[in-house]
Design a protein around this motif. Structure first.
Motif, PDB file in Angstrom:
ATOM      1  N   ILE A  93       8.140   0.508  -5.515  1.00 14.35           N
ATOM      2  CA  ILE A  93       7.240  -0.066  -6.507  1.00 14.35           C
ATOM      3  C   ILE A  93       6.283   1.032  -6.953  1.00 14.35           C
ATOM      4  N   LEU A  94       6.281   1.301  -8.243  1.00 17.46           N
ATOM      5  CA  LEU A  94       5.452   2.352  -8.818  1.00 17.46           C
ATOM      6  C   LEU A  94       4.401   1.733  -9.715  1.00 17.46           C
ATOM      7  N   ALA A  95       3.163   1.780  -9.270  1.00 18.78           N
ATOM      8  CA  ALA A  95       2.046   1.224 -10.019  1.00 18.78           C
ATOM      9  C   ALA A  95       1.452   2.296 -10.927  1.00 18.78           C
ATOM     10  N   MET A  96       0.889   1.867 -12.038  1.00 18.93           N
ATOM     11  CA  MET A  96       0.298   2.837 -12.953  1.00 18.93           C
ATOM     12  C   MET A  96      -1.087   3.300 -12.516  1.00 18.93           C
ATOM     13  N   ASP A  97      -1.778   2.491 -11.723  1.00 22.83           N
ATOM     14  CA  ASP A  97      -3.059   2.968 -11.201  1.00 22.83           C
ATOM     15  C   ASP A  97      -3.368   2.303  -9.856  1.00 22.83           C
ATOM     16  N   ARG A  98      -4.459   2.747  -9.246  1.00 24.23           N
ATOM     17  CA  ARG A  98      -4.797   2.281  -7.899  1.00 24.23           C
ATOM     18  C   ARG A  98      -5.151   0.802  -7.875  1.00 24.23           C
ATOM     19  N   SER A 112       3.347  -2.629   1.198  1.00 19.55           N
ATOM     20  CA  SER A 112       2.449  -1.477   1.113  1.00 19.55           C
ATOM     21  C   SER A 112       3.181  -0.153   1.299  1.00 19.55           C
ATOM     22  N   ARG A 113       4.181  -0.121   2.180  1.00 17.28           N
ATOM     23  CA  ARG A 113       4.876   1.135   2.455  1.00 17.28           C
ATOM     24  C   ARG A 113       5.834   1.527   1.334  1.00 17.28           C
ATOM     25  N   LEU A 114       6.117   0.596   0.456  1.00 18.33           N
ATOM     26  CA  LEU A 114       7.020   0.868  -0.658  1.00 18.33           C
ATOM     27  C   LEU A 114       6.272   1.035  -1.971  1.00 18.33           C
ATOM     28  N   THR A 115       4.936   0.938  -1.940  1.00 20.04           N
ATOM     29  CA  THR A 115       4.142   0.898  -3.155  1.00 20.04           C
ATOM     30  C   THR A 115       3.279   2.144  -3.281  1.00 20.04           C
TER      31      THR A 115
END
Length: 206
Positions: A93-98, A112-115
Motif C-alpha cells: 500500500i503506497l500512500a501519497m502522504d503521512r 502497517s508493515r505493508l504501508t
C-alpha cells in the motif's frame, strides 16, 4: 519470523494499492505510472481515496500530465472510496502522504508493515540490493515481489531522519496553481521510478 504475507491467500498476481484523498489527482496518476512501468510483471495496481470523489474522472490538470506521458488508461479512471477489504487484498500500500498512511493503519492496524508513503518506499528502495531480496525468497516472480516489500520493510528506522518530514509526502495539488501541480508530479515521478526499478530488477527476466 512470520512473513508479511502469512495472511495472504494464494493469488496469481501481486496487488499494489495507491492511496490519496479524493482519488482524482495523485493516486490515479501514481497508479497509471506504476502500471506502465511494471507492465511485464504479474502485478495488479489500483487506487482509492480516503475521502474519494466517487465516480469522478482524473482531475483535468493531472489528466493533461497523463496524456503527456502517454498513459492511455488514465482516461478510464473513476474515483473509488478506500475500504478495509481493499487493504486486506493488498500486498503493498503506497500512500501519497503521512496523513493517508496514518488513516490506513487506523483502519487496519495489521497493514502497517505493508504501508508506506510512496516517497518513503522509494527512499528505502534505493538501499535494497538484489542479494537482500534473494535471501528472503524463492525464485517465482510472486515470491520475489513479496520479498521486495519484506526487504524494504526491514530497513525502516535504519536510515537517517529527514531534515524535513515533508520530503516523505507528495504535495496535494488539488485546487492550487499550475506550479503546485508541476511540483506534485515532480515529486511523484522519481518516487515511482525508484520503486518500479527495484521490482523490475528483483524479478529480472521472466
Amino acid at each position: 519470523m512470520l512473513s508479511l504475507f502469512d495472511k495472504t491467500p494464494d493469488r496469481s498476481s501481486f496487488n499494489i494499492l495507491v492511496v490519496c484523498t479524493g482519488n482524482i489527482c495523485r493516486s490515479p496518476l501514481g497508479e497509471s505510472l506504476l502500471r506502465n512501468e511494471l507492465s511485464r510483471l504479474p502485478v495488479k495496481i489500483s487506487s482509492a481515496g480516503t475521502h474519494a470523489l466517487v465516480g469522478q474522472p482524473m482531475h483535468g490538470p493531472v489528466q493533461n500530465f497523463a496524456d503527456e506521458f502517454g498513459l492511455s488508461d488514465a482516461a478510464l479512471h473513476e474515483a473509488q472510496q478506500l475500504t478495509i477489504g481493499m487493504l486486506k487484498e493488498s500486498d503493498l500500500i503506497l500512500a501519497m502522504d503521512r496523513g493517508h498512511r496514518r488513516e490506513i493503519v487506523e483502519m487496519l492496524p495489521r497493514a502497517s508493515r505493508l504501508t508506506f508513503t510512496l516517497r518513503e518506499f522509494a527512499r528505502l528502495a534505493d538501499q535494497v540490493s538484489n542479494e537482500d531480496i534473494a535471501m528472503r525468497s524463492g525464485h517465482s516472480p510472486l515470491e520475489l515481489l513479496r520479498s521486495v516489500v519484506e526487504s524494504v520493510a526491514q530497513l525502516r528506522g535504519t536510515l537517517p531522519l529527514l531534515d524535513d518530514p515533508l520530503q516523505e509526502d507528495v504535495v496535494d495539488p488539488y485546487g492550487k496553481d499550475q506550479g503546485t501541480y508541476k511540483l506534485s508530479v515532480g515529486q511523484l515521478l522519481p518516487a515511482v521510478d525508484a520503486s518500479a526499478r527495484l521490482f523490475n530488477d528483483a524479478v529480472g527476466e521472466i
